[in-house]
Write an enzyme that holds these catalytic residues in place. Structure first.
Site, PDB file in Angstrom:
ATOM      1  N   MET A 112      -5.884   1.599  -0.478  1.00 46.99           N
ATOM      2  CA  MET A 112      -6.657   0.564  -1.182  1.00 46.99           C
ATOM      3  C   MET A 112      -6.282  -0.817  -0.656  1.00 46.99           C
ATOM      4  O   MET A 112      -6.561  -1.833  -1.300  1.00 46.99           O
ATOM      5  CB  MET A 112      -6.423   0.660  -2.690  1.00 46.99           C
ATOM      6  N   TYR A 149      -3.990  -4.122   0.910  1.00 48.45           N
ATOM      7  CA  TYR A 149      -2.804  -4.909   0.596  1.00 48.45           C
ATOM      8  C   TYR A 149      -1.580  -4.142   1.101  1.00 48.45           C
ATOM      9  O   TYR A 149      -0.651  -3.817   0.366  1.00 48.45           O
ATOM     10  CB  TYR A 149      -2.706  -5.216  -0.904  1.00 48.45           C
ATOM     11  N   HIS A 187       1.637  -2.424   2.870  1.00 49.62           N
ATOM     12  CA  HIS A 187       3.076  -2.697   2.944  1.00 49.62           C
ATOM     13  C   HIS A 187       3.715  -1.563   3.748  1.00 49.62           C
ATOM     14  O   HIS A 187       3.010  -0.652   4.224  1.00 49.62           O
ATOM     15  CB  HIS A 187       3.658  -2.810   1.536  1.00 49.62           C
ATOM     16  N   GLU A 188       5.043  -1.588   3.846  1.00 48.61           N
ATOM     17  CA  GLU A 188       5.715  -0.590   4.695  1.00 48.61           C
ATOM     18  C   GLU A 188       5.522   0.846   4.213  1.00 48.61           C
ATOM     19  O   GLU A 188       5.700   1.782   4.996  1.00 48.61           O
ATOM     20  CB  GLU A 188       7.217  -0.881   4.823  1.00 48.61           C
ATOM     21  N   HIS A 240       2.601   2.117   3.190  1.00 48.17           N
ATOM     22  CA  HIS A 240       1.409   2.505   3.955  1.00 48.17           C
ATOM     23  C   HIS A 240       1.770   2.620   5.440  1.00 48.17           C
ATOM     24  O   HIS A 240       1.275   3.496   6.150  1.00 48.17           O
ATOM     25  CB  HIS A 240       0.309   1.446   3.818  1.00 48.17           C
ATOM     26  N   LYS A 294       4.883   9.234  -3.058  1.00 53.65           N
ATOM     27  CA  LYS A 294       5.048   8.368  -4.228  1.00 53.65           C
ATOM     28  C   LYS A 294       4.020   8.753  -5.286  1.00 53.65           C
ATOM     29  O   LYS A 294       4.326   8.800  -6.466  1.00 53.65           O
ATOM     30  CB  LYS A 294       4.862   6.910  -3.835  1.00 53.65           C
ATOM     31  N   SER A 352       5.030  -0.845  -3.585  1.00 55.36           N
ATOM     32  CA  SER A 352       3.695  -0.661  -4.161  1.00 55.36           C
ATOM     33  C   SER A 352       2.947  -1.988  -4.109  1.00 55.36           C
ATOM     34  O   SER A 352       3.552  -3.053  -4.298  1.00 55.36           O
ATOM     35  CB  SER A 352       3.830  -0.208  -5.619  1.00 55.36           C
ATOM     36  N   ARG A 403       1.128  -2.991  -6.306  1.00 54.70           N
ATOM     37  CA  ARG A 403       1.172  -3.527  -7.672  1.00 54.70           C
ATOM     38  C   ARG A 403       2.495  -4.217  -7.992  1.00 54.70           C
ATOM     39  O   ARG A 403       2.602  -4.842  -9.050  1.00 54.70           O
ATOM     40  CB  ARG A 403       0.889  -2.414  -8.684  1.00 54.70           C
TER      41      ARG A 403
HETATM   42  P1  AMP Z   1      -2.645   2.887  -2.317  1.00 52.03           P
HETATM   43  O1  AMP Z   1      -3.145   1.833  -1.367  1.00 52.03           O
HETATM   44  O2  AMP Z   1      -1.624   2.388  -3.293  1.00 52.03           O
HETATM   45  O3  AMP Z   1      -3.753   3.694  -2.924  1.00 52.03           O
HETATM   46  O4  AMP Z   1      -1.822   3.912  -1.412  1.00 52.03           O
HETATM   47  C1  AMP Z   1      -2.395   4.513  -0.282  1.00 52.03           C
HETATM   48  C2  AMP Z   1      -1.500   5.618   0.194  1.00 52.03           C
HETATM   49  O5  AMP Z   1      -0.214   5.081   0.527  1.00 52.03           O
HETATM   50  C3  AMP Z   1      -1.270   6.706  -0.865  1.00 52.03           C
HETATM   51  O6  AMP Z   1      -1.286   7.975  -0.248  1.00 52.03           O
HETATM   52  C4  AMP Z   1       0.091   6.360  -1.397  1.00 52.03           C
HETATM   53  O7  AMP Z   1       0.793   7.471  -1.906  1.00 52.03           O
HETATM   54  C5  AMP Z   1       0.773   5.821  -0.156  1.00 52.03           C
HETATM   55  N1  AMP Z   1       1.891   4.952  -0.546  1.00 52.03           N
HETATM   56  C6  AMP Z   1       1.830   3.842  -1.310  1.00 52.03           C
HETATM   57  N2  AMP Z   1       3.067   3.339  -1.511  1.00 52.03           N
HETATM   58  C7  AMP Z   1       3.923   4.164  -0.868  1.00 52.03           C
HETATM   59  C8  AMP Z   1       5.344   4.196  -0.697  1.00 52.03           C
HETATM   60  N3  AMP Z   1       6.143   3.282  -1.255  1.00 52.03           N
HETATM   61  N4  AMP Z   1       5.885   5.192   0.031  1.00 52.03           N
HETATM   62  C9  AMP Z   1       5.082   6.138   0.593  1.00 52.03           C
HETATM   63  N5  AMP Z   1       3.746   6.165   0.480  1.00 52.03           N
HETATM   64  C10 AMP Z   1       3.172   5.199  -0.243  1.00 52.03           C
END
Ligand code: AMP
Length: 282
Positions: free
Chosen positions: A30, A32, A34-35, A37, A150, A186, A188
């Site tokens: 989604m 934004y 970070h490490e 991703h 996560k 995250s 968030r």
């Molecule tokens: P999001 O953008 O938060 O929907 O996350 C996109 C993908 O990145 C999802 O598969 C998450 O599980 C993964 N992700 C987000 N944060 C982390 C993290 N700290 N460590 C590992 N994978 C992550």
């Protein structure tokens, strides 16, 4: 690296790669970035000839009451630089109306695996996740798709959906990336005030204490869950939502921890405006 915003263009790009016999890795996000991703993207780049990072704040998974769709942080420019640096080939960044033409009437629902944990308080979230991931799988036809551990329930739900709907894609779970003090990275986390950010690492410390208790012979899931909730109660800023020991594959609660890595302790804690989730393998 290209930023692609339309369905025609992403399909044409995928067709070209397939004709050239290139393998494709997909990292759904989604944005934004970070490490956390970054670790998914790095693994995708290492294992595939071409990598697509989807960058889409999916409105369908924000339809439960009180969700943060409007406030969710966005920064396409920074995300583009980040992906380019890691060697991704395309950012797929469709507008909501591109993904959801009006009226949109088709959904993908996975039963059981979605019912507890986050599914209990966010009943529409996994329908949104499964529907958008199904669409991305159809559009991009990846050989491999990467998801973070996560979001352990999301990973289990996607694995089941992939199996049940016969998507020809390998689902790869990637280890949680944490800040130095243990807080799971995250998008968030940007919602946290300094005071909240200072106490946030306690969540992982208490998860680690649960793992230690299991290593020392504690197998009673109820005892482990209550210990987590009790520890959270000591810091008034925390508003814990759940702490449950579940089977990693089915996400169903277990009474006894086997200690063979098949279970995890999954938690969700509200801290100010943020709802933080984390887990640890037991
Ligand atoms: P999001 O953008 O938060 O929907 O996350 C996109 C993908 O990145 C999802 O598969 C998450 O599980 C993964 N992700 C987000 N944060 C982390 C993290 N700290 N460590 C590992 N994978 C992550």
């Amino acid at each position: 690296m290209k930023v692609i915003e339309t369905l025609d263009e992403i399909r044409a790009q995928v067709r070209e790669w397939k004709k050239e016999g290139r393998s494709i890795g997909l990292v759904p996000t989604m944005g934004y970035l970070h490490e956390g991703h970054g670790s998914l993207i790095q693994q995708a780049v290492a294992q595939n000839a071409r990598v697509v990072v989807s960058d889409f704040v999916n409105p369908m998974q924000f339809s439960s009451p009180g969700e943060d769709l409007e406030e969710y942080p966005r920064d396409l420019e920074q995300d583009t630089a980040f992906c380019e640096q890691l060697g991704a080939d395309v950012i797929f960044h469709p507008a909501p109306e591109v993904m959801y033409p009006h009226p949109f009437l088709t959904y993908v629902d996975v039963d059981q695996v979605t019912e507890g944990l986050c599914g209990a308080s966010r009943p529409d979230m996994f329908r949104g996740v499964c529907t958008v991931i199904s669409k991305l799988f159809h559009l991009i036809t990846p050989d491999r798709a990467y998801f973070g551990k996560k979001d352990a329930q999301q990973l289990a739900v996607i694995r089941k959906m992939t199996e049940d709907l016969n998507f020809d894609v390998e689902i790869i779970g990637v280890a949680i990336v944490r800040e130095q003090d243990g807080l799971a990275k995250s998008s968030r986390n940007t919602y946290l005030t300094q005071e909240e950010r200072n106490v946030a690492p306690m969540i992982y410390q208490v998860l680690k204490a649960a793992k230690k208790a299991v290593e020392q012979g504690q197998t009673d899931a109820a005892v482990l869950s209550s210990a987590f909730m009790d520890a959270m109660a000591e810091e008034p800023l925390f508003d814990p939502e759940y702490a449950e020991i579940v089977d990693q594959q089915t996400m169903q609660p277990v009474k006894r921890v086997k200690g063979d890595g098949s279970c995890l302790m999954a938690v969700a804690v509200r801290l100010g405006k943020a709802r933080l989730i984390d887990n640890i393998e037991l």
